[in-house]
Design a protein around this motif. Structure first.
Motif, PDB file in Angstrom:
ATOM      1  N   ASN A 175       0.829  -1.199   0.000  1.00 47.38           N
ATOM      2  CA  ASN A 175       0.000   0.000   0.000  1.00 47.38           C
ATOM      3  C   ASN A 175       0.866   1.252   0.000  1.00 47.38           C
ATOM      4  O   ASN A 175       1.869   1.325   0.721  1.00 47.38           O
ATOM      5  N   ILE A 176       0.481   2.230  -0.791  1.00 41.75           N
ATOM      6  CA  ILE A 176       1.136   3.534  -0.767  1.00 41.75           C
ATOM      7  C   ILE A 176       0.348   4.400   0.212  1.00 41.75           C
ATOM      8  O   ILE A 176      -0.832   4.676  -0.017  1.00 41.75           O
ATOM      9  N   PRO A 177       0.979   4.826   1.332  1.00 41.46           N
ATOM     10  CA  PRO A 177       0.242   5.550   2.380  1.00 41.46           C
ATOM     11  C   PRO A 177      -0.463   6.792   1.863  1.00 41.46           C
ATOM     12  O   PRO A 177       0.045   7.515   1.003  1.00 41.46           O
ATOM     13  N   ALA A 178      -1.665   7.020   2.410  1.00 43.77           N
ATOM     14  CA  ALA A 178      -2.463   8.224   2.175  1.00 43.77           C
ATOM     15  C   ALA A 178      -2.837   8.436   0.707  1.00 43.77           C
ATOM     16  O   ALA A 178      -3.090   9.564   0.290  1.00 43.77           O
ATOM     17  N   SER A 179      -2.860   7.380  -0.075  1.00 44.46           N
ATOM     18  CA  SER A 179      -3.198   7.530  -1.494  1.00 44.46           C
ATOM     19  C   SER A 179      -4.348   6.635  -1.928  1.00 44.46           C
ATOM     20  O   SER A 179      -5.022   6.918  -2.921  1.00 44.46           O
ATOM     21  N   GLY A 180      -4.571   5.526  -1.213  1.00 41.98           N
ATOM     22  CA  GLY A 180      -5.575   4.557  -1.615  1.00 41.98           C
ATOM     23  C   GLY A 180      -5.107   3.617  -2.705  1.00 41.98           C
ATOM     24  O   GLY A 180      -5.826   2.701  -3.095  1.00 41.98           O
ATOM     25  N   ILE A 181      -3.893   3.853  -3.201  1.00 44.25           N
ATOM     26  CA  ILE A 181      -3.342   3.033  -4.284  1.00 44.25           C
ATOM     27  C   ILE A 181      -2.470   1.929  -3.695  1.00 44.25           C
ATOM     28  O   ILE A 181      -1.733   2.145  -2.726  1.00 44.25           O
ATOM     29  N   GLY A 182      -2.551   0.762  -4.272  1.00 48.85           N
ATOM     30  CA  GLY A 182      -1.737  -0.351  -3.814  1.00 48.85           C
ATOM     31  C   GLY A 182      -1.489  -1.345  -4.936  1.00 48.85           C
ATOM     32  O   GLY A 182      -1.982  -1.202  -6.058  1.00 48.85           O
ATOM     33  N   PHE A 183      -0.702  -2.350  -4.593  1.00 54.77           N
ATOM     34  CA  PHE A 183      -0.364  -3.421  -5.529  1.00 54.77           C
ATOM     35  C   PHE A 183      -0.434  -4.746  -4.773  1.00 54.77           C
ATOM     36  O   PHE A 183      -0.159  -4.795  -3.574  1.00 54.77           O
ATOM     37  N   ASP A 184      -0.799  -5.793  -5.467  1.00 57.37           N
ATOM     38  CA  ASP A 184      -0.696  -7.122  -4.865  1.00 57.37           C
ATOM     39  C   ASP A 184      -0.129  -8.095  -5.888  1.00 57.37           C
ATOM     40  O   ASP A 184      -0.406  -8.001  -7.078  1.00 57.37           O
ATOM     41  N   ILE A 185       0.682  -8.993  -5.380  1.00 60.78           N
ATOM     42  CA  ILE A 185       1.289 -10.032  -6.211  1.00 60.78           C
ATOM     43  C   ILE A 185       1.202 -11.347  -5.444  1.00 60.78           C
ATOM     44  O   ILE A 185       1.418 -11.381  -4.235  1.00 60.78           O
ATOM     45  N   SER A 186       0.850 -12.409  -6.157  1.00 60.48           N
ATOM     46  CA  SER A 186       0.655 -13.710  -5.519  1.00 60.48           C
ATOM     47  C   SER A 186       1.348 -14.797  -6.322  1.00 60.48           C
ATOM     48  O   SER A 186       1.667 -14.622  -7.503  1.00 60.48           O
ATOM     49  N   ALA A 187       1.561 -15.921  -5.671  1.00 57.53           N
ATOM     50  CA  ALA A 187       2.049 -17.133  -6.333  1.00 57.53           C
ATOM     51  C   ALA A 187       1.105 -18.253  -5.907  1.00 57.53           C
ATOM     52  O   ALA A 187       1.180 -18.726  -4.769  1.00 57.53           O
TER      53      ALA A 187
END
Length: 215
Positions: A76-88
């Motif tokens: 998560n990028i703080p105070a932005s609401g934007i994030g990324f997720d990566i899974s295996a």
């Protein structure tokens, strides 16, 4: 005199070193809390509600199902609401070719960009999307006595689009739709009565429903 001067320099150096260590420690402590809030590890799993589409459609669509499970990382990028997720994740799905069964097993790596909002209290909502790379780890070829055969592609690419709810920043319920960006297999089906052969190409698309628990 020389000894006293040397001892004085040593004490001065130790004083500077203590201050430097204190500054570095304070700086590290300021990074620990943001780092803990930015990175979250978890495990996810769910069901594949897949439509295995073919050019000649010899598969029954009523029983296309499977499951997936594996570790995930949320950034998560703080105070932005934007994030990324990566899974295996280990992904398994299958179906029936008339009286013959077919199961595909793969290791999939979905990478998503996501945007989330806090609705109220512990409940949040998010949308996400991104590519998924899958690599076959099961049987590569299926051959039957009547001459019918099917060959699984070694790798495939899909595009995932979806969203879900985040509860107490730990438990996540999501759904996404997978759009195939290429074939996942080729096959030849032989009609026993007529002896004719039909060729088909497979592409997987459909829904995934699942949940994630972040530690």
């Amino acid at each position: 005199m020389f000894v006293r001067k040397r001892l004085g320099n040593t004490k001065l150096c130790l004083s500077y070193m203590k201050r430097l260590i204190l500054i570095i420690t304070c700086f590290a402590l300021t990074l620990i809390v943001p780092a803990q809030s930015m990175f979250k590890f978890g495990v996810r799993g769910g069901l594949n509600l897949t439509q295995m589409n073919f050019s000649e459609n010899p598969f029954s669509k009523d029983n296309q199902a499977g499951f997936f499970v594996g570790p995930t990382l949320l950034i998560n990028i703080p105070a932005s609401g934007i994030g990324f997720d990566i899974s295996a994740i280990y992904d398994q799905r299958g179906g029936d070719v008339y009286d013959k069964s077919l199961t595909q097993k793969s290791i999939a790596i979905p990478v998503n960009i996501r945007f989330g909002l806090n609705l109220f209290g512990p409940l949040g909502i998010f949308v996400k999307g991104g590519p998924q790379f899958a690599f076959n780890v099961g049987d590569k070829e299926f051959d039957w006595l009547d001459g019918s055969q099917y060959q699984v592609a070694e790798s495939n690419l899909t595009l995932n689009v979806g969203g879900g709810f985040l509860i107490m920043k730990r438990f996540e319920i999501f759904g996404n739709y997978s759009i195939s960006c290429g074939r996942t297999g080729d096959g030849t089906w032989r009609n026993i009565l007529t002896g004719e052969e039909e060729t088909f190409r497979q592409d997987n698309k459909g829904w995934q429903l699942g949940a994630t628990w972040y530690f």
